[in-house]
Write a protein that holds these residues in place. Structure first.
Motif, mmCIF file in Angstrom:
data_model
loop_
_atom_site.group_PDB
_atom_site.id
_atom_site.type_symbol
_atom_site.label_atom_id
_atom_site.label_comp_id
_atom_site.label_asym_id
_atom_site.label_seq_id
_atom_site.Cartn_x
_atom_site.Cartn_y
_atom_site.Cartn_z
ATOM 1 N N LEU A 1 -60.619 0.870 -9.765
ATOM 2 C CA LEU A 1 -60.245 -0.534 -9.922
ATOM 3 C C LEU A 1 -60.942 -1.430 -8.883
ATOM 4 C CD1 LEU A 1 -58.456 -2.535 -11.478
ATOM 5 C CD2 LEU A 1 -56.588 -1.971 -9.914
ATOM 6 N N GLY A 2 -61.157 -0.900 -7.679
ATOM 7 C CA GLY A 2 -61.850 -1.679 -6.635
ATOM 8 C C GLY A 2 -63.274 -2.006 -7.040
ATOM 9 N N ASN A 3 -63.983 -1.039 -7.610
ATOM 10 C CA ASN A 3 -65.357 -1.281 -8.086
ATOM 11 C C ASN A 3 -65.348 -2.413 -9.103
ATOM 12 O OD1 ASN A 3 -65.828 2.270 -8.365
ATOM 13 N ND2 ASN A 3 -66.552 0.969 -6.708
ATOM 14 N N GLU B 1 -61.018 -13.421 -3.766
ATOM 15 C CA GLU B 1 -59.947 -12.609 -4.344
ATOM 16 C C GLU B 1 -60.458 -11.195 -4.613
ATOM 17 O OE1 GLU B 1 -56.737 -13.568 -6.357
ATOM 18 O OE2 GLU B 1 -56.719 -14.660 -4.448
ATOM 19 N N ALA B 2 -59.715 -10.210 -4.175
ATOM 20 C CA ALA B 2 -60.042 -8.814 -4.479
ATOM 21 C C ALA B 2 -61.396 -8.373 -3.939
ATOM 22 C CB ALA B 2 -59.970 -8.537 -5.986
ATOM 23 N N ALA B 3 -61.810 -8.993 -2.823
ATOM 24 C CA ALA B 3 -63.047 -8.542 -2.175
ATOM 25 C C ALA B 3 -62.875 -7.099 -1.732
ATOM 26 C CB ALA B 3 -63.368 -9.414 -0.973
ATOM 27 N N LYS B 4 -61.631 -6.750 -1.423
ATOM 28 C CA LYS B 4 -61.367 -5.397 -0.959
ATOM 29 C C LYS B 4 -60.035 -4.919 -1.528
ATOM 30 C CE LYS B 4 -62.177 -2.732 3.174
ATOM 31 N NZ LYS B 4 -61.896 -2.703 4.610
ATOM 32 N N VAL B 5 -60.107 -4.042 -2.503
ATOM 33 C CA VAL B 5 -58.908 -3.427 -3.062
ATOM 34 C C VAL B 5 -58.599 -2.191 -2.214
ATOM 35 C CG1 VAL B 5 -57.939 -2.274 -5.088
ATOM 36 C CG2 VAL B 5 -59.404 -4.291 -5.373
ATOM 37 N N SER C 1 -56.717 1.541 4.138
ATOM 38 C CA SER C 1 -58.090 1.964 3.821
ATOM 39 C C SER C 1 -58.495 1.430 2.459
ATOM 40 C CB SER C 1 -58.184 3.485 3.745
ATOM 41 O OG SER C 1 -57.656 4.060 4.892
ATOM 42 N N LYS C 2 -59.801 1.246 2.280
ATOM 43 C CA LYS C 2 -60.262 0.738 0.988
ATOM 44 C C LYS C 2 -60.183 1.828 -0.083
ATOM 45 C CE LYS C 2 -65.196 1.430 0.226
ATOM 46 N NZ LYS C 2 -65.557 1.431 -1.185
ATOM 47 N N MET C 3 -59.913 1.396 -1.300
ATOM 48 C CA MET C 3 -59.968 2.323 -2.426
ATOM 49 C C MET C 3 -61.425 2.760 -2.536
ATOM 50 S SD MET C 3 -58.603 1.697 -6.327
ATOM 51 C CE MET C 3 -56.892 1.379 -5.935
ATOM 52 N N SER C 4 -61.659 4.068 -2.556
ATOM 53 C CA SER C 4 -63.026 4.569 -2.484
ATOM 54 C C SER C 4 -63.203 5.821 -3.322
ATOM 55 C CB SER C 4 -63.350 4.870 -1.011
ATOM 56 O OG SER C 4 -64.351 5.852 -0.910
ATOM 57 N N LYS C 5 -64.340 5.866 -4.045
ATOM 58 C CA LYS C 5 -64.639 7.046 -4.866
ATOM 59 C C LYS C 5 -64.663 8.297 -4.024
ATOM 60 C CE LYS C 5 -67.844 4.682 -7.897
ATOM 61 N NZ LYS C 5 -69.242 4.266 -7.778
ATOM 62 N N SER C 6 -65.183 8.180 -2.809
ATOM 63 C CA SER C 6 -65.424 9.397 -2.033
ATOM 64 C C SER C 6 -64.293 9.740 -1.082
ATOM 65 C CB SER C 6 -66.736 9.279 -1.262
ATOM 66 O OG SER C 6 -66.726 8.121 -0.453
HETATM 67 P P1 ATP Z 1 -68.218 5.465 -2.059
HETATM 68 O O1 ATP Z 1 -66.889 5.578 -1.388
HETATM 69 O O2 ATP Z 1 -68.802 6.788 -2.460
HETATM 70 O O3 ATP Z 1 -69.201 4.597 -1.315
HETATM 71 P P2 ATP Z 1 -67.379 3.293 -3.647
HETATM 72 O O4 ATP Z 1 -66.000 3.455 -4.134
HETATM 73 O O5 ATP Z 1 -67.613 2.434 -2.439
HETATM 74 O O6 ATP Z 1 -67.960 4.746 -3.437
HETATM 75 P P3 ATP Z 1 -69.834 2.232 -4.759
HETATM 76 O O7 ATP Z 1 -70.553 2.699 -5.964
HETATM 77 O O8 ATP Z 1 -70.386 2.566 -3.407
HETATM 78 O O9 ATP Z 1 -68.323 2.778 -4.843
HETATM 79 O O10 ATP Z 1 -69.642 0.671 -4.840
HETATM 80 C C1 ATP Z 1 -69.970 -0.123 -5.977
HETATM 81 C C2 ATP Z 1 -69.496 -1.534 -5.760
HETATM 82 O O11 ATP Z 1 -68.057 -1.569 -5.687
HETATM 83 C C3 ATP Z 1 -69.974 -2.166 -4.445
HETATM 84 O O12 ATP Z 1 -70.330 -3.533 -4.697
HETATM 85 C C4 ATP Z 1 -68.775 -2.116 -3.545
HETATM 86 O O13 ATP Z 1 -68.772 -3.152 -2.580
HETATM 87 C C5 ATP Z 1 -67.648 -2.298 -4.539
HETATM 88 N N1 ATP Z 1 -66.403 -1.709 -4.053
HETATM 89 C C6 ATP Z 1 -66.217 -0.409 -3.745
HETATM 90 N N2 ATP Z 1 -64.952 -0.189 -3.350
HETATM 91 C C7 ATP Z 1 -64.313 -1.400 -3.421
HETATM 92 C C8 ATP Z 1 -62.976 -1.838 -3.129
HETATM 93 N N3 ATP Z 1 -62.051 -0.981 -2.722
HETATM 94 N N4 ATP Z 1 -62.661 -3.138 -3.325
HETATM 95 C C9 ATP Z 1 -63.614 -4.017 -3.755
HETATM 96 N N5 ATP Z 1 -64.889 -3.682 -4.032
HETATM 97 C C10 ATP Z 1 -65.241 -2.384 -3.861
#
Ligand code: ATP
Ligand code: MG
Length: 332
Positions: free
Chosen positions: A17-19, A182-186, A194-199
């Motif tokens: 959802l963050g992406n 808005e939602a610059a950082k989910v 912590s930010k929502m992150s794929k990794s």
């Molecule tokens: P990784 O953790 O492996 O880096 P990621 O979740 O950050 O993966 P990316 O493919 O690196 O995913 O990011 C793609 C886009 O999504 C980028 O523009 C990044 O800034 C944005 N993005 C990633 N996570 C978030 C988040 N939690 N909130 C808002 N934008 C996000």
């Protein structure tokens, strides 16, 4: 028309959802107003270990999700990064004008390398930002629509562009980050600091765009909040609740202030339940469109091949000028 460039990694398969809310959501309207280049950045993906078969699948899946989200290959250039070799070629030149100390200050590298350990950290992960700078500068980009976590990388890109221009003449346009307020950082639903992150998100803290909506609804309902009772946006003292309000606002179009009023006098439960329903309604048609594109892999590959054909001459023009400027002899 002004240029935009942005990329997304084909890791993990589904976007989260963050992406979507931080990045991809902005890409769609920009196709109308800008000359837009969007890339599935597989070269970035291999900075951490990837299974080859999974990477291939994830790359097609990423493209299908972007099309499903509303990118139109008639109105933007959508391509796979490794199909345009100029990205790696320009990255090398940029590596050679980037200070080691400067690269060492990148917070994403510090975070990711801390997780991988010294032996598990690749040189590729270290040079990720210079490859990203190459992605952006090759296309003479004006704006880079990304999430807030990429601000530092875009700033580095500007610094490098200015340095190269100062040393070798006007080769690059100076790009700036285009980050939604808005939602610059989910944030992660279980770890809202912590930010929502794929990794690095916890399985219960990350909302995958392609999961069954029921699974995600449960994650919203069990999101970590605080022991308070008042629905109020306060990221410092109520990070979990504030994250839910941010997401709700992005999905509904209502402002956070309007949401505070709507849920005034209620506990957190109703907000979580309504958010889960709102998400389900919103994501269901996006999933259906993504599936349609996935069902036709030949067409998907054709779209990506056409995208690479459109991207390459633009990238090659910049690279040729750079090679000439740094003093390489013209090739045969
Ligand atoms: P990784 O953790 O492996 O880096 P990621 O979740 O950050 O993966 P990316 O493919 O690196 O995913 O990011 C793609 C886009 O999504 C980028 O523009 C990044 O800034 C944005 N993005 C990633 N996570 C978030 C988040 N939690 N909130 C808002 N934008 C996000
Ligand atoms: Mg990232």
């Amino acid at each position: 028309r002004p240029r935009v460039f942005s990329g997304i990694q084909p890791t993990a398969g589904s976007f989260h959802l963050g992406n979507y809310l931080g990045a991809v959501r902005q890409w769609i309207p920009l196709q109308e107003s800008h000359d837009a280049f969007y890339s599935v950045v597989d070269l970035h993906a291999i900075t951490v270990p990837q299974d080859p078969k999974a990477l291939r699948e994830a790359t097609r899946l990423a493209a299908a999700q972007l099309l499903g989200a509303g990118l139109d290959p008639e109105r933007c250039t959508l391509f796979v990064q490794s199909h345009v070799p100029e990205h790696t070629q320009l990255a090398w030149v940029l590596n050679c004008v980037t200070g080691f100390g400067e690269a060492s200050r990148m917070t994403q590298f510090k975070d990711k390398s801390a997780k991988q350990g010294v032996e598990g950290t690749t040189v590729g992960l270290f040079t990720y930002p210079t490859l990203m700078a190459a992605d952006i500068l090759l296309y003479q980009t004006d704006q880079v629509p990304v999430g807030g976590d990429q601000r530092q990388h875009v700033e580095l890109t500007r610094d490098l562009a200015q340095r190269v221009n100062g040393r070798y003449g006007q080769l690059f346009r100076l790009p700036s980050a285009h980050i939604l307020k808005e939602a610059a950082k989910v944030q992660d639903l279980q770890d809202p600091l912590s930010k929502m992150s794929k990794s690095s998100s916890s399985p219960k803290g990350i909302v995958w765009m392609l999961d069954p909506p029921k699974t995600s609804a449960k994650k919203f309902r069990s999101a970590v909040t605080d022991t308070g009772t008042e629905v109020r946006y306060d990221p410092e003292n109520k990070p979990g609740l504030s994250n839910l309000l941010t997401i709700y606002s992005a999905l509904s179009g209502l402002s956070v202030a309007e949401l505070e009023e709507k849920f005034d006098g209620q506990l957190y439960g109703p907000l979580k339940t309504e958010l889960a329903e709102l998400f389900t309604e919103w994501v269901t048609p996006i999933q259906a469109r993504t599936r349609e594109f996935l069902d036709d892999p030949a067409e998907l590959d054709r779209v990506l091949a056409t995208g690479a054909e459109k991207a390459r001459p633009v990238a090659a023009e910049t690279l040729t000028r750079v090679h000439e400027a740094v003093g390489f002899l013209p090739g045969l």
